[in-house]
Design a protein around this motif. Structure first.
Motif, PDB file in Angstrom:
ATOM      1  N   MET A   1       0.864  -1.181   0.000  1.00 35.70           N
ATOM      2  CA  MET A   1       0.000   0.000   0.000  1.00 35.70           C
ATOM      3  C   MET A   1       0.896   1.226   0.000  1.00 35.70           C
ATOM      4  O   MET A   1       1.707   1.420   0.911  1.00 35.70           O
ATOM      5  N   VAL A   2       0.768   2.064  -1.025  1.00 37.57           N
ATOM      6  CA  VAL A   2       1.687   3.184  -1.209  1.00 37.57           C
ATOM      7  C   VAL A   2       1.271   4.423  -0.434  1.00 37.57           C
ATOM      8  O   VAL A   2       2.056   5.353  -0.284  1.00 37.57           O
ATOM      9  N   GLY A   3       0.019   4.468   0.041  1.00 39.31           N
ATOM     10  CA  GLY A   3      -0.436   5.645   0.761  1.00 39.31           C
ATOM     11  C   GLY A   3      -1.879   5.513   1.192  1.00 39.31           C
ATOM     12  O   GLY A   3      -2.523   4.466   1.006  1.00 39.31           O
TER      13      GLY A   3
ATOM     14  N   TYR B   1       2.678   7.585   1.607  1.00 38.59           N
ATOM     15  CA  TYR B   1       3.327   7.386   2.896  1.00 38.59           C
ATOM     16  C   TYR B   1       4.758   7.891   2.889  1.00 38.59           C
ATOM     17  O   TYR B   1       5.284   8.335   3.907  1.00 38.59           O
ATOM     18  N   GLY B   2       5.412   7.782   1.748  1.00 40.73           N
ATOM     19  CA  GLY B   2       6.807   8.204   1.646  1.00 40.73           C
ATOM     20  C   GLY B   2       7.109   8.692   0.250  1.00 40.73           C
ATOM     21  O   GLY B   2       6.209   8.886  -0.571  1.00 40.73           O
ATOM     22  N   GLN B   3       8.387   8.881  -0.031  1.00 45.14           N
ATOM     23  CA  GLN B   3       8.799   9.422  -1.328  1.00 45.14           C
ATOM     24  C   GLN B   3       9.567   8.432  -2.176  1.00 45.14           C
ATOM     25  O   GLN B   3       9.751   8.655  -3.368  1.00 45.14           O
ATOM     26  N   ARG B   4      10.023   7.349  -1.562  1.00 41.56           N
ATOM     27  CA  ARG B   4      10.833   6.380  -2.282  1.00 41.56           C
ATOM     28  C   ARG B   4       9.994   5.171  -2.646  1.00 41.56           C
ATOM     29  O   ARG B   4       8.987   4.873  -2.021  1.00 41.56           O
ATOM     30  N   GLU B   5      10.456   4.459  -3.652  1.00 38.55           N
ATOM     31  CA  GLU B   5       9.701   3.315  -4.168  1.00 38.55           C
ATOM     32  C   GLU B   5       9.466   2.251  -3.107  1.00 38.55           C
ATOM     33  O   GLU B   5       8.429   1.591  -3.092  1.00 38.55           O
ATOM     34  N   ASP B   6      10.431   2.086  -2.204  1.00 40.51           N
ATOM     35  CA  ASP B   6      10.304   1.041  -1.197  1.00 40.51           C
ATOM     36  C   ASP B   6       9.594   1.520   0.070  1.00 40.51           C
ATOM     37  O   ASP B   6       9.447   0.748   1.020  1.00 40.51           O
ATOM     38  N   GLU B   7       9.147   2.767   0.100  1.00 47.04           N
ATOM     39  CA  GLU B   7       8.472   3.281   1.288  1.00 47.04           C
ATOM     40  C   GLU B   7       6.973   3.008   1.186  1.00 47.04           C
ATOM     41  O   GLU B   7       6.164   3.895   0.904  1.00 47.04           O
ATOM     42  N   VAL B   8       6.642   1.757   1.419  1.00 41.84           N
ATOM     43  CA  VAL B   8       5.254   1.286   1.399  1.00 41.84           C
ATOM     44  C   VAL B   8       5.041   0.438   2.631  1.00 41.84           C
ATOM     45  O   VAL B   8       5.985  -0.027   3.279  1.00 41.84           O
TER      46      VAL B   8
ATOM     47  N   PHE C   1       9.392   3.119   8.164  1.00 41.11           N
ATOM     48  CA  PHE C   1      10.369   2.736   7.146  1.00 41.11           C
ATOM     49  C   PHE C   1      11.795   2.644   7.680  1.00 41.11           C
ATOM     50  O   PHE C   1      12.719   2.322   6.938  1.00 41.11           O
ATOM     51  N   HIS C   2      11.979   2.959   8.944  1.00 42.72           N
ATOM     52  CA  HIS C   2      13.273   2.849   9.598  1.00 42.72           C
ATOM     53  C   HIS C   2      13.073   2.165  10.945  1.00 42.72           C
ATOM     54  O   HIS C   2      11.945   1.944  11.371  1.00 42.72           O
ATOM     55  N   ARG C   3      14.180   1.881  11.608  1.00 43.43           N
ATOM     56  CA  ARG C   3      14.102   1.226  12.903  1.00 43.43           C
ATOM     57  C   ARG C   3      14.654   2.121  14.005  1.00 43.43           C
ATOM     58  O   ARG C   3      15.238   1.648  14.980  1.00 43.43           O
ATOM     59  N   PHE C   4      14.441   3.431  13.867  1.00 40.27           N
ATOM     60  CA  PHE C   4      14.750   4.330  14.968  1.00 40.27           C
ATOM     61  C   PHE C   4      13.966   3.891  16.209  1.00 40.27           C
ATOM     62  O   PHE C   4      12.828   3.420  16.084  1.00 40.27           O
TER      63      PHE C   4
END
Length: 486
Positions: A109-111, A126-133, A434-437
């Motif tokens: 789901m892209v957004g 959700y994000g700006q990059r292709e893998d940000e889903v 999209f990160h593990r912060f």
């Protein structure tokens, strides 16, 4: 590690319990898992009576195939919010080699696709990059898959219809009732981990030990599952690769795609009030309300009134407690330790991340289980409190702010700041999904970012009007040094 084949007893074979069993087995431990429900791979929702299995508290047969593609089972049908899998959950699955198989069960789901009462639909990425889903996946099918995977592990035994009824901390005796026969077994396990959800029996037992803090916050809103069936030949009747939202201020409807072309819908609605579960009871009322508030969705739900009547209304709770462990013998993990509302899509992801952190703590401290458990709680408590708070805030965002022009402007400007300052400005949603912060870091940075965005957008109406000199100063002063994505 695990050469002595220590046994770890898990209470709960849901998502977190099944995955944790795999992690522990890979460490060389024997794992006994007790689950109060029937085996959801074998029991249909309509036949899920505890006594029908006939072999309660029997270890399941390893390697039995799940009933792939079946609807949510054993009490989950009609009450299962589809899961939104993101990087934390995928990382945990990758640690045990299951990531790609789960992704094959999921839909990207892209957004958010926003459905107004009138006017055009709007996709908010959700994000700006292709893998940000993020990925939509069926809770029931994922649980079945993980149970199968746990069953294949050497040393794992799964026991169903086996309800934990208590734990005596003084003697270490664990009581498990066979729901088929009502016979109560007493066990004396060395190590018990409660992964038995927000109504945890292990947490209840820990409350009797003393000096145990517990807070519960129920929302005034609950939820009810609905459904949009697939079109002819399994065709999707709405955009497939989006999370659909019908935001209406004090309530909302959402829909997530399934592999068979259907959508699982969830109505988040007040329990009481003029428009609420308490007041919306008559079939004609229900249809009239949905036609007025969610006209395009209503046209796609032929069984709306029946589903609304028959599916249960569920509550939403935030739960925080401490401590999560008792000496070297008992630990809480997942929803048993920190239940959160679903509005950031992080409940499962957070619980799966728990599994990875506990695995790291065991690697560092074993055979000192007390230190492993203590380290786990110290590392996770601040972060799980943070995602609980962010999930509550995200409910307001989803049901109300996503339709607000000011919110939409701030989101666009936030993306521009990320492009210009990729090492310093990572939007809060991206930090979480999209990160593990650490969640606590995402919460703190998100509050700073919101202040920056509000100042930059206070006197502009479009994103191309941003004062970049002001942006440079605010980002430099408030976000400072480079951040390293997790």
């Amino acid at each position: 590690m695990g050469a002595k084949r220590e046994t770890v007893t898990l209470i709960g074979a849901g998502l977190a319990g099944s995955l944790l069993a795999i992690f522990l087995a890979r460490r060389g431990f024997r794992v006994e898992v007790y689950e109060k429900r029937p085996d959801i791979r074998r029991e249909s929702a309509g036949a899920g009576q505890a006594g029908q299995a006939g072999h309660a508290v029997q270890a399941s047969q390893a390697g039995q195939p799940s009933q792939a593609g079946q609807p949510s089972q054993a009490g989950q049908a009609g009450r299962s919010i589809n899961l939104a899998m993101s990087v934390r959950g995928l990382h945990a699955l990758g640690q045990v080699g299951l990531r790609d198989e789960v992704l094959a069960m999921a839909i990207p789901m892209v957004g958010r696709l926003i459905h107004p009462v009138e006017g055009d639909r709007v996709l908010q990425p959700y994000g700006q990059r292709e893998d940000e889903v993020i990925f939509s996946v069926s809770r029931g099918e994922l649980n079945q898959f993980l149970l199968d995977a746990a069953d294949r592990e050497d040393g794992v035994r799964l026991h169903f219809n086996a309800r934990c009824t208590g734990l005596e901390f003084r003697t270490g005796v664990l009581y498990v009732r066979d729901d088929a026969t009502n016979h109560v077994h007493s066990l004396r396990p060395d190590r018990v981990i409660g992964v038995d959800g927000s109504a945890s029996a292990i947490r209840t037992a820990m409350m009797n030990v003393g000096r145990f803090d517990l807070s519960q916050q129920y929302l005034t809103h609950g939820y009810k599952e609905l459904s949009i069936p697939a079109g002819p030949d399994g065709a999707y009747r709405m955009e497939r690769n989006a999370l659909h939202i019908w935001p209406r201020g004090m309530y909302m409807l959402i829909a997530l795609p399934n592999l068979d072309g259907s959508f699982t819908c969830t109505l988040f609605f007040p329990h009481e009030g003029e428009y609420s579960f308490a007041s919306l009871l008559d079939p004609r009322q229900i249809l009239d309300f949905f036609k007025m508030q969610f006209p395009d969705a209503t046209a796609l739900m032929p069984d709306l009134a029946t589903l609304y009547r028959d599916n249960p209304t569920e509550s939403l709770v935030t739960l925080k407690c401490s401590p999560w462990h008792y000496r070297d013998r008992v630990l809480l993990l997942g929803d048993a330790a920190h239940a959160i509302v679903p509005f950031f899509g992080q409940g499962m992801n957070c619980a799966f991340e728990d599994c990875t952190i506990l695995d790291e703590c065991i690697e560092t401290h074993w055979p000192d289980w007390g230190s492993a458990f203590e380290s786990f709680g110290r590392r996770r408590k601040m972060d799980t409190d943070a995602i609980a708070d962010m999930a509550l805030a995200n409910y307001v965002e989803m049901r109300d702010l996503v339709s607000d022009p000011g919110f939409q402007l701030r989101q666009k400007v936030g993306f521009l700041l990320e492009q210009k300052y990729p090492d310093r400005f990572i939007p809060r949603y991206s930090m979480v999904s999209f990160h593990r912060f650490p969640y606590s870091e995402a919460l703190h940075c998100g509050e700073i970012q919101e202040g920056i965005l509000r100042e930059l957008c206070a006197s502009i109406s479009t994103a191309d009007q941003v004062d970049w000199n002001m942006a440079e100063r605010l980002v430099g002063e408030r976000l400072g040094a480079q951040v390293t994505p997790g």
